[in-house]
Design an enzyme around this catalytic site. Structure first.
Site, PDB file in Angstrom:
ATOM      1  N   CYS A  78       1.093  -1.120   0.168  1.00 26.20           N
ATOM      2  CA  CYS A  78      -0.146  -0.096  -0.032  1.00 26.20           C
ATOM      3  C   CYS A  78       0.943   1.280  -0.104  1.00 26.20           C
ATOM      4  CB  CYS A  78      -0.898  -0.062   1.056  1.00 26.20           C
ATOM      5  SG  CYS A  78      -2.385   1.247   1.151  1.00 26.20           S
ATOM      6  N   HIS A 180      -3.715  -4.941  -0.440  1.00 23.00           N
ATOM      7  CA  HIS A 180      -3.198  -5.574   0.919  1.00 23.00           C
ATOM      8  C   HIS A 180      -3.166  -7.160   0.830  1.00 23.00           C
ATOM      9  CE1 HIS A 180      -2.998  -1.803   3.524  1.00 23.00           C
ATOM     10  NE2 HIS A 180      -4.013  -1.307   2.668  1.00 23.00           N
ATOM     11  N   GLU A 182      -2.279  -9.086   3.032  1.00 24.94           N
ATOM     12  CA  GLU A 182      -2.802  -9.540   4.295  1.00 24.94           C
ATOM     13  C   GLU A 182      -4.307  -9.576   4.467  1.00 24.94           C
ATOM     14  OE1 GLU A 182      -2.128  -5.273   5.111  1.00 24.94           O
ATOM     15  OE2 GLU A 182      -1.298  -6.856   3.711  1.00 24.94           O
TER      16      GLU A 182
END
Length: 202
Positions: A78, A180, A182
């Site tokens: 990001c 992202h 994750e």
């Protein structure tokens, strides 16, 4: 071992959780000596480009990141991806780390909401080590208002949001994910597994 850079501008908790889920060995640090000894670096980031660069300056991490990126895998996520570029224009012109060619400017998407937030479909343009196991049409999760402008050869994956937006960029040891991983389910975990595989080869 993978080192997550803690410079006060990253969403560390979700990244740590994802790596723990994958049973990968990692540490969270702002110690230059640890970054020099680790096998790979993960650079998260939330907030504004100038603030992130100021925090990196204050922690003295800019030179070590620039040096270590020449020697081992580094993934920016990001805002962590955006500051890999030469400069950004969020609020003001700010020099980035200069690890990737290009600059970061506000998304131009008339009629669409900014920030670009939510799931979007990946287009794989130039496969790279982190795209192994991904497929066209896989979805990943974004939250951002600014995007990279970089040569097409550096763009591994892109998405469409009013314009083509680089989603995953790559040159040498340096990778950047505008989304992202994750927070992107199994697709994101696949990318993090691929990163860990690269790191474990070091």
């Amino acid at each position: 071992m993978l080192a997550i850079v803690d410079y006060g501008a990253g969403n560390l908790f979700s990244v740590q959780n994802a790596l723990t889920y994958l049973n990968e060995t990692f540490c969270t640090t702002r110690d230059p000596a640890v970054l020099q000894c680790c096998d790979g670096i993960l650079l998260p980031g939330v907030g504004a480009f100038p603030d992130a660069m100021q925090r990196l300056q204050e922690t003295g991490l800019i030179p070590v990141l620039q040096q270590q990126a020449q020697q081992k895998p580094l993934l920016g996520i990001c805002l962590g991806m955006q500051i890999l570029f030469e400069r950004g224009y969020e609020f003001q012109e700010t020099a980035g780390l200069g690890l990737l060619p290009g600059e970061v400017r506000r998304i131009q998407a008339p009629g669409l909401k900014i920030p670009h937030m939510g799931w979007n479909e990946l287009e794989i343009l130039h496969p790279c080590p982190l795209t192994e196991g991904l497929h066209p049409g896989d979805y990943v999760y974004f939250v951002h208002s600014y995007r990279a402008h970089t040569p097409e050869a550096q763009i591994s994956c892109a998405v469409q949001y009013g314009e083509q937006i680089p989603a995953l960029v790559w040159r040498g040891n340096v990778y950047g994910a505008q989304f992202h991983p994750e927070k992107s389910g199994e697709v994101g975990l696949t990318i993090l597994r691929n990163l860990a595989r690269l790191v474990n080869r070091q």
